[in-house]
Each structure stands twice: as C-alpha cells, then as structure tokens.
Design a protein around this motif. Structure first.
Motif, PDB file in Angstrom:
ATOM      1  N   HIS A  55       0.811  -1.219   0.000  1.00  0.00           N
ATOM      2  CA  HIS A  55       0.000   0.000   0.000  1.00  0.00           C
ATOM      3  C   HIS A  55       0.849   1.276   0.000  1.00  0.00           C
ATOM      4  N   SER A  56       2.093   1.177  -0.419  1.00  0.00           N
ATOM      5  CA  SER A  56       2.867   2.390  -0.628  1.00  0.00           C
ATOM      6  C   SER A  56       2.396   3.057  -1.912  1.00  0.00           C
ATOM      7  N   ALA A  57       2.387   4.380  -1.928  1.00  0.00           N
ATOM      8  CA  ALA A  57       1.928   5.100  -3.119  1.00  0.00           C
ATOM      9  C   ALA A  57       2.967   5.087  -4.234  1.00  0.00           C
ATOM     10  N   TRP A  58       4.205   4.698  -3.932  1.00  0.00           N
ATOM     11  CA  TRP A  58       5.285   4.688  -4.921  1.00  0.00           C
ATOM     12  C   TRP A  58       5.966   3.323  -4.919  1.00  0.00           C
ATOM     13  N   PRO A  59       6.279   2.768  -6.092  1.00  0.00           N
ATOM     14  CA  PRO A  59       6.945   1.456  -6.138  1.00  0.00           C
ATOM     15  C   PRO A  59       8.297   1.438  -5.431  1.00  0.00           C
ATOM     16  N   ASP A  60       9.014   2.578  -5.439  1.00  0.00           N
ATOM     17  CA  ASP A  60      10.339   2.616  -4.811  1.00  0.00           C
ATOM     18  C   ASP A  60      10.280   2.971  -3.329  1.00  0.00           C
ATOM     19  N   LEU A  61       9.085   3.035  -2.750  1.00  0.00           N
ATOM     20  CA  LEU A  61       8.875   3.306  -1.315  1.00  0.00           C
ATOM     21  C   LEU A  61       9.447   4.660  -0.891  1.00  0.00           C
ATOM     22  N   ARG A  62       9.381   5.640  -1.775  1.00  0.00           N
ATOM     23  CA  ARG A  62       9.868   6.964  -1.404  1.00  0.00           C
ATOM     24  C   ARG A  62       8.973   7.639  -0.369  1.00  0.00           C
ATOM     25  N   ASP A  63       7.772   7.096  -0.175  1.00  0.00           N
ATOM     26  CA  ASP A  63       6.833   7.713   0.777  1.00  0.00           C
ATOM     27  C   ASP A  63       6.825   6.979   2.119  1.00  0.00           C
ATOM     28  N   VAL A  64       7.937   6.366   2.489  1.00  0.00           N
ATOM     29  CA  VAL A  64       8.075   5.764   3.818  1.00  0.00           C
ATOM     30  C   VAL A  64       8.801   6.749   4.723  1.00  0.00           C
ATOM     31  N   ARG A  65       8.310   6.921   5.951  1.00  0.00           N
ATOM     32  CA  ARG A  65       8.889   7.869   6.902  1.00  0.00           C
ATOM     33  C   ARG A  65       8.848   7.292   8.317  1.00  0.00           C
ATOM     34  N   VAL A  66       9.669   7.884   9.198  1.00  0.00           N
ATOM     35  CA  VAL A  66       9.609   7.593  10.635  1.00  0.00           C
ATOM     36  C   VAL A  66       9.484   8.921  11.372  1.00  0.00           C
ATOM     37  N   PHE A  67       8.485   9.019  12.259  1.00  0.00           N
ATOM     38  CA  PHE A  67       8.250  10.229  13.053  1.00  0.00           C
ATOM     39  C   PHE A  67       8.410   9.895  14.536  1.00  0.00           C
ATOM     40  N   ASN A  68       8.849  10.918  15.308  1.00  0.00           N
ATOM     41  CA  ASN A  68       8.966  10.720  16.750  1.00  0.00           C
ATOM     42  C   ASN A  68       7.693  11.176  17.463  1.00  0.00           C
ATOM     43  N   HIS A  69       7.730  11.201  18.786  1.00  0.00           N
ATOM     44  CA  HIS A  69       6.555  11.538  19.591  1.00  0.00           C
ATOM     45  C   HIS A  69       6.023  12.935  19.281  1.00  0.00           C
ATOM     46  N   ASP A  70       6.902  13.872  18.933  1.00  0.00           N
ATOM     47  CA  ASP A  70       6.489  15.246  18.649  1.00  0.00           C
ATOM     48  C   ASP A  70       6.084  15.447  17.195  1.00  0.00           C
ATOM     49  N   GLY A  71       5.987  14.367  16.408  1.00  0.00           N
ATOM     50  CA  GLY A  71       5.584  14.486  15.011  1.00  0.00           C
ATOM     51  C   GLY A  71       6.689  14.972  14.100  1.00  0.00           C
ATOM     52  N   GLU A  72       7.947  14.896  14.555  1.00  0.00           N
ATOM     53  CA  GLU A  72       9.088  15.331  13.733  1.00  0.00           C
ATOM     54  C   GLU A  72       9.648  14.133  12.969  1.00  0.00           C
ATOM     55  N   ARG A  73       9.982  14.358  11.707  1.00  0.00           N
ATOM     56  CA  ARG A  73      10.585  13.292  10.916  1.00  0.00           C
ATOM     57  C   ARG A  73      12.029  13.082  11.352  1.00  0.00           C
ATOM     58  N   VAL A  74      12.433  11.820  11.507  1.00  0.00           N
ATOM     59  CA  VAL A  74      13.805  11.508  11.917  1.00  0.00           C
ATOM     60  C   VAL A  74      14.571  10.954  10.718  1.00  0.00           C
ATOM     61  N   PRO A  75      15.907  11.100  10.697  1.00  0.00           N
ATOM     62  CA  PRO A  75      16.700  10.611   9.564  1.00  0.00           C
ATOM     63  C   PRO A  75      16.639   9.081   9.473  1.00  0.00           C
ATOM     64  N   PHE A  76      16.634   8.570   8.242  1.00  0.00           N
ATOM     65  CA  PHE A  76      16.563   7.119   8.043  1.00  0.00           C
ATOM     66  C   PHE A  76      17.212   6.758   6.712  1.00  0.00           C
ATOM     67  N   ALA A  77      17.550   5.486   6.571  1.00  0.00           N
ATOM     68  CA  ALA A  77      18.108   4.937   5.332  1.00  0.00           C
ATOM     69  C   ALA A  77      17.404   3.625   5.027  1.00  0.00           C
ATOM     70  N   LEU A  78      17.278   3.311   3.730  1.00  0.00           N
ATOM     71  CA  LEU A  78      16.692   2.048   3.288  1.00  0.00           C
ATOM     72  C   LEU A  78      17.808   1.150   2.765  1.00  0.00           C
ATOM     73  N   GLU A  79      17.814  -0.100   3.203  1.00  0.00           N
ATOM     74  CA  GLU A  79      18.837  -1.049   2.785  1.00  0.00           C
ATOM     75  C   GLU A  79      18.175  -2.252   2.133  1.00  0.00           C
ATOM     76  N   THR A  80      18.660  -2.620   0.955  1.00  0.00           N
ATOM     77  CA  THR A  80      18.160  -3.802   0.267  1.00  0.00           C
ATOM     78  C   THR A  80      18.779  -5.039   0.890  1.00  0.00           C
ATOM     79  N   GLN A  81      17.949  -6.022   1.207  1.00  0.00           N
ATOM     80  CA  GLN A  81      18.431  -7.214   1.892  1.00  0.00           C
ATOM     81  C   GLN A  81      18.634  -8.389   0.950  1.00  0.00           C
ATOM     82  N   ASN A  82      18.905  -8.112  -0.317  1.00  0.00           N
ATOM     83  CA  ASN A  82      19.145  -9.231  -1.232  1.00  0.00           C
ATOM     84  C   ASN A  82      20.625  -9.579  -1.240  1.00  0.00           C
TER      85      ASN A  82
END
Length: 455
Positions: A55-82
C-alpha cells in the motif's frame, strides 16, 4: 493599477514559498504502525511489514517515513536485503542414446528393462508395468566435478522438428550403472509450434540436493518410444544456494476471465524481480504471459512458457529485471485453465529501514503519500564511516512493528506532489499576469477614448 499588479505577484510568490517550507507531519501519510523499541539506542532497524509494500503510493517506497513523539521526521536509510548470487556455469554431459531390449522369463515377470548402447554398454533397471519405457539416454558427468556440486537442472538440446510433440521423462542416478536411484519422475518435455510462434520446454528442474557419492551417471528415460527428435546435447546446471530474507512474496488477486484466460492484480504497482505460479493440482500448461505497468495501461507481452507442477516440483519462476508491474494476464495455449484457479506470486527485493532515534518515543512508521518526495539518506550519511568501524551492523537493535494507527487516510494516496502544486501556482500566476495585462490595456484604451471624446 501598478500596486494591484505588485500585490498579485507577491501573494502568489508567498503562497508558493510557504507551501514548500511546510514540514512533514504524520497526518500527511495514509497509514502507520507504532514501533516498539526494546532498549535505548542511537539507531534501530525495522524489517518493513508486507503492508508497506502493498500500500505504498510509490513502487520505490519513497513515501516511507519515521516520526517521533512530537511528530518530527527523523533521519533514516533504506537497505536492500538481497544477496548477490553468481550465475551458475553449465557443465556439459556426455550423451549416449540407449535402445530398450525386450526380455523374457523371470526378468519379464520382475519388470526388468534392458537398455543397450551401440558401444555395448548395457543397463538393467527395474521398470513399472504401468509406465512405458521409451527412448532413453545415458548422461555422464565429468570426473573432475567438486564433491559439493549440487545438480539443479538438466538442459537438453535437439534439432528442431516441424512436428509438435510432448513427452515425460524420468531421471535416475548411479555410481556404477548397476544400482539406480530415482531423482525425478514424469518431468514434462515438449516442443510446440503454431505459425511463427514456438514454445519449447527443454529444461528438467531437479530437487536440489547433493548427488550420492560417486554419482556420475544419469539415466534419462522418456515415456514415448518414438520421439520425433534425437538429443544432441545435455548440460548440467548447478543449483543456487538460497539467500535468506532476500525476497518478499506478494500474492496477486486473481479472477478468471474465460476458460483460457486469468488476470491477477496488486493494489499498487510493484518492481517485481520474478513471477511464480502455484497450482492446486498436478498440471502441465503451455501459456502466454503478459503484464500491465499500471491498472489501466496497455498489456505488454512478457513470455511464452510452460507452467507445470508434478510430484511436489514446479516450473521455475519467470525472471524480471525489476520492471514495474501491477497486473498479470495468463492465457493458455491449446489448453484450458484448471478447475481451481492457480495463484500467482510476485517477488520483489526485501528492504530494511534503519533510523536515527532522535527525539522522544514512541516512534511511528508511516507510509502512503503520493505527494512525498524521496527523503532517505545513504547508509554512510546515517552512520558515518568512522562510527561504522566501531559499530557492528548486526548489533543494531530491531524495532518491532506494533499497533496500527490511522493517519491521513486514503485521500493521501492520490495527493498532489509539491512540484505539481508549484506548477499550478505558476500557471495561475501566468494567467493572472495575462488577465491583469489585458485589464490594464482595456483601462488605458477606455481612458484614451474618453479623453478624445472630451476635446
């Protein structure tokens, strides 16, 4: 009039700039889950749930995010597990055609079949009275194969014939050509042609296991006595070592369109690496497969192949190169679909998300926003090289997906990207300037006309 013109320009400019400067918030995304963190740490890793891929809106998962308790986006990286796998090298086999010789007496009662090569090599095997023994071949592996060699499949070669044919073959293995063990029964082999279309099934997929000690001899027994072709070559293909967690399987939603056509669709386009089919019963089915990039785009032919399932084995997956696919169409060739519709699975790379735990807990994993732009940083940016030398990547604790939360809802799946919003503002600005210019010219014309009339 000049003041009005300047006010229009400044208003449009400020509106565009303010839209670009608004920080993201969880409500900008359709769905989310709470992340349970086991202990305090600077970084956490989370294996993305299957719902994120579906259910991601983009095939490359560009619309994935992580937010903290205050609703602030935190830095993240995506790693391919192949895991990278080396393409197996084919090993040529020596091919010896064998002729079945009838036997009599006690051997006939025990269903013993004698196979003999023109060179004088003779092989005796115990047959099954219900299974005919047809054209057979002795295949010999080279003596210098390593002990760890795992036979994955046998690729056959023959001179093409204008005649359509189908057969089944059994594969046996031996170390001395006296005692034989069965590797596989009733593997489909065929060559079909219709006009300019040709379909060939020339690979026999075997259960991947190490050959018995000294097992250099393979016996290939067809159930058809008079094959219209003669084998000219055979190649042994080693099996691939499985790579754990390298792919995620996604089942398509299938429906039968006609007795010869079935279609399968996924909620969103997916960058699939392969397609596989699972039947509910043993079957051999020549088919044509087509794909559709989106739910409404045109069908594009992918391949013509033979899908089969027998004795717990099934045809290999159809390889893709990460093309975006949302729908698959299977059309049978000179056959009908089984009574129970087969299941089609798409396979894509599995991803892990590593995030920097900035701010207060709890953290929320969010996804589903068509307006989102890529925000993932590189792994080296998230964890600098100097720290990577001191940090064991496997020691990063896992954050576990917990309770689901509803965020912005389904409307975010079709939200307008910021670039399109800016484009609309620019178009409005251009039209506003044009309309204002026309109004200024009309006002000046009327003013000149009135001055002329007053003289």
């Amino acid at each position: 009039m000049k003041k009005l013109y300047g006010l229009l320009l400044s208003t449009l400019f400020c509106a565009t700039a303010s839209a670009a400067e608004l920080p993201e918030k969880p409500q900008d995304y359709a769905r989310g889950v709470m992340l349970d963190v086991p202990q305090p740490a600077s970084w956490y890793r989370v294996d993305l749930p299957q719902e994120v891929y579906a259910h991601s809106a983009w095939p490359d998962l560009r619309d994935v995010r992580v937010f903290n308790h205050d609703g602030e986006r935190v830095p993240f990286a995506l790693e391919t597990q192949n895991t990278k796998t080396v393409a197996p090298e084919a090993v040529p086999l020596r091919v010896f055609p064998l002729d079945a010789t009838p036997v009599s007496g006690a051997a006939q009662q025990e269903n013993i079949v004698r196979l003999q090569a023109p060179s004088g090599v003779e092989i005796r095997i115990e047959g099954d009275a219900s299974k005919p023994v047809g054209k057979s071949y002795l295949l010999v592996l080279p003596p210098d194969l390593p002990d760890t060699f795992r036979l994955g499949e046998i690729k056959l070669g023959w001179q093409e014939s204008s005649q359509n044919w189908r057969s089944r073959a059994s594969v046996l293995v031996s170390h001395d050509m006296r005692s034989w063990d069965t590797l596989l029964d009733d593997a489909p082999v065929m060559a079909l042609a219709s006009g300019n279309d040709k379909l060939k099934l020339d690979r026999i997929q075997l259960p991947e296991r190490q050959l018995p000690d000294g097992g250099r001899y393979l016996l290939l027994v067809f159930d058809t006595p008079d094959l219209p072709v003669t084998l000219t070559e055979a190649m042994a293909m080693p099996g691939r070592e499985p790579a754990p967690l390298e792919k995620i399987q996604m089942a398509g939603n299938g429906r039968q369109v006609s007795p010869t056509e079935a279609q399968y669709q996924w909620p969103q386009p997916q960058p699939f690496r392969s397609l596989s089919v699972e039947f509910h019963e043993d079957v051999v089915l020549p088919v044509e497969i087509a794909i559709r990039r989106t739910a409404t785009s045109a069908w594009q032919p992918l391949t013509k192949t033979v899908l089969w399932q027998r004795n717990g084995q099934r045809s290999v997956a159809v390889e893709l190169a990460g093309e975006t696919v949302q729908a698959v169409r299977i059309t049978t060739l000179d056959a009908r679909l089984p009574n129970l519709l087969p299941q089609v699975y798409g396979s894509r790379d599995r991803l892990a998300l590593v995030f920097n735990a900035q701010g207060k807990e709890p953290f929320i994993l969010a996804w589903g926003n068509k307006a989102a732009q890529p925000a993932a940083v590189t792994p080296d940016t998230l964890i600098p090289q100097e720290l990577r030398k001191q940090l064991d990547p496997t020691s990063i604790p896992d954050a576990l997906p917990g309770d689901k939360v509803t965020l912005g809802g389904e409307a975010r799946m079709t939200a307008t990207p910021l670039t399109e919003q800016e484009g609309k503002w620019k178009r409005l600005l251009v039209w506003g300037v044009l309309v204002l210019g026309v109004a200024v010219l009309a006002w000046m014309a009327i003013r000149i006309w009135r001055e002329a009339q007053s003289r």
